[in-house]
Write a protein that holds these residues in place. Structure first.
Motif, PDB file in Angstrom:
ATOM      1  N   GLU A 121      16.464 104.735 114.501  1.00 40.82           N
ATOM      2  CA  GLU A 121      16.285 103.426 115.129  1.00 40.82           C
ATOM      3  C   GLU A 121      16.938 102.312 114.314  1.00 40.82           C
ATOM      4  OE1 GLU A 121      13.123 106.083 116.810  1.00 40.82           O
ATOM      5  OE2 GLU A 121      13.973 105.727 114.816  1.00 40.82           O
ATOM      6  N   PHE A 150      11.478  97.155 117.626  1.00 43.46           N
ATOM      7  CA  PHE A 150      11.090  98.533 117.283  1.00 43.46           C
ATOM      8  C   PHE A 150       9.690  98.531 116.701  1.00 43.46           C
ATOM      9  CE2 PHE A 150      11.067 101.789 113.751  1.00 43.46           C
ATOM     10  CZ  PHE A 150      10.883 102.891 114.572  1.00 43.46           C
ATOM     11  N   ILE A 160      16.361 107.091 121.767  1.00 39.24           N
ATOM     12  CA  ILE A 160      16.985 107.417 120.492  1.00 39.24           C
ATOM     13  C   ILE A 160      16.834 108.910 120.214  1.00 39.24           C
ATOM     14  CG2 ILE A 160      17.076 106.870 118.033  1.00 39.24           C
ATOM     15  CD1 ILE A 160      17.670 104.486 119.836  1.00 39.24           C
ATOM     16  N   SER A 212       5.881 105.269 119.232  1.00 44.19           N
ATOM     17  CA  SER A 212       6.982 104.386 118.880  1.00 44.19           C
ATOM     18  C   SER A 212       7.693 103.882 120.123  1.00 44.19           C
ATOM     19  CB  SER A 212       7.989 105.111 117.977  1.00 44.19           C
ATOM     20  OG  SER A 212       8.631 106.157 118.673  1.00 44.19           O
ATOM     21  N   GLU A 238      20.652 102.599 114.903  1.00 42.79           N
ATOM     22  CA  GLU A 238      21.002 102.065 116.224  1.00 42.79           C
ATOM     23  C   GLU A 238      21.045 100.542 116.205  1.00 42.79           C
ATOM     24  OE1 GLU A 238      21.868 102.310 120.422  1.00 42.79           O
ATOM     25  OE2 GLU A 238      21.962 103.748 118.759  1.00 42.79           O
ATOM     26  N   LYS A 283      16.045 111.891 118.233  1.00 42.51           N
ATOM     27  CA  LYS A 283      15.190 112.045 117.062  1.00 42.51           C
ATOM     28  C   LYS A 283      15.857 112.942 116.030  1.00 42.51           C
ATOM     29  CE  LYS A 283      11.913 109.529 118.773  1.00 42.51           C
ATOM     30  NZ  LYS A 283      11.676 108.175 118.221  1.00 42.51           N
ATOM     31  N   PHE A 302      11.463 101.534 121.181  1.00 40.07           N
ATOM     32  CA  PHE A 302      12.680 100.834 120.789  1.00 40.07           C
ATOM     33  C   PHE A 302      13.213 100.171 122.057  1.00 40.07           C
ATOM     34  CE2 PHE A 302      17.191 100.352 120.039  1.00 40.07           C
ATOM     35  CZ  PHE A 302      17.297 100.023 118.689  1.00 40.07           C
TER      36      PHE A 302
END
Length: 336
Positions: free
Chosen positions: A128, A251, A283, A267, A131, A285, A269
């Motif tokens: 994350e 995030f 995203i 989580s 990104e 992982k 994002f």
């Protein structure tokens, strides 16, 4: 070509790094060293490696290509210098050192002896965070204006003899937690011109909850909060927001226990753009520890210097973090 690895330290991070090497092609952990010989033996047995109670003996092995230093922070300087002097490439856990004089000596030694040296600032490999960096670099949302970060966790209990809680050995949460997001903010915004910080001192005498404000030449700011003064039942919690001219990246990550249980994390994002509905990022992982180690091994194989995180950048993160502690003590802004 098999890259042979010697890991110094059989604690929490030693286990983490050893697991990562197992997933990387053309690497072999051949030795584990720890002054606690039982811990070294247990971890070495898991990876069919030889155990050592004296780290020097592992460093002096002629067949070791990479020394991976997962020792307490006060030992980073000594063992980076020894490994470099023996021609070994070096991956060292963060922070680079306890002070700037040590950091300079380590950087110069590695350069002069022409060995690869990287400090494991893992957020530069955390999906994350990577990104977010790419979105900023591509100017998808325009110029970054402000970064806000949070990193909170229960008081750690994983270190040998609780060394991480001894201010003389670790400087507390500043160099274990706070430095992560100081480095992230610097990665995104560049070198700040000043820092102002406030902190809460734990009964141990360290500033174990810190809030910092970093100011940048072009008007950008970063707000960084980090601390471990919470009960051990408090979830590992980390978050960031990157506010840009045309939108925002948000995030949030929360998991019971430590970051090692991230597969169980809640989580999100999300990219917010002024001209479009929110986009929830999917995203891929990846294990950030595995990614940083894989990257370093590739640098060793290709005989190229690591650039995702350089020793100088690790030193800058240390410099800013130490300036934050100075700001707390002085009660005023510290220029960088």
């Amino acid at each position: 070509m098999i890259i042979k690895i010697g890991i110094l330290g059989a604690g929490y991070m030693g286990h983490t790094h050893a697991r990562a090497y197992k997933e990387i092609k053309d690497t072999e952990v051949v030795g584990i060293a720890d002054i606690n010989s039982d811990k070294a033996a247990r971890l070495a047995k898991m990876y069919n490696a030889k155990s050592y109670s004296d780290p020097d003996k592992l460093i002096y092995r002629e067949d070791v290509d990479v020394v991976d230093i997962c020792l307490p922070t006060p030992l980073h300087h000594e063992y980076v210098m020894k490994a470099a002097s023996n021609g070994k490439n070096i991956l060292c856990e963060k922070p680079i050192a306890l002070n700037l004089k040590q950091a300079d000596a380590m950087i110069n030694c590695a350069k002069n002896l022409k060995v690869k040296f990287m400090v494991a600032h893992t957020l530069r490999f955390w999906p994350e965070y990577v990104e977010a960096k790419q979105i900023v670099d591509k100017e998808i949302l325009g110029k970054p204006l402000e970064i806000s970060t949070t990193r909170l966790v229960g008081t750690p209990s994983w270190s040998e003899n609780d060394w991480i809680l001894n201010p003389e050995m670790s400087l507390g949460a500043a160099l274990d937690l706070n430095i992560h997001d100081i480095d992230f903010a610097t990665w995104i915004l560049g070198k700040p011109k000043s820092i102002f910080a406030r902190g809460l001192k734990s009964f141990r005498g360290a500033y174990d909850h810190i809030i910092s404000v970093l100011d940048y030449e072009r008007g950008s700011q970063a707000f960084v909060e980090a601390g471990w003064m919470f009960p051990q039942t408090f979830p590992f919690t980390t978050a960031f927001r990157v506010l840009c001219r045309r939108g925002c990246i948000d995030f949030n990550f929360k998991v019971p226990g430590t970051a090692e249980r991230r597969e169980k994390a809640e989580s999100s994002f999300v990219i917010y753009k002024k001209t479009a509905p929110p986009r929830y990022g999917k995203i891929v992982k990846k294990d950030p520890y595995g990614e940083e180690i894989r990257y370093f091994i590739e640098c060793v194989k290709d005989d190229r210097e690591p650039t995702v995180v350089t020793p100088e950048q690790a030193k800058l993160a240390l410099r800013i973090t130490l300036a934050g502690l100075k700001s707390i003590e002085m009660g005023k802004v510290v220029k960088l």
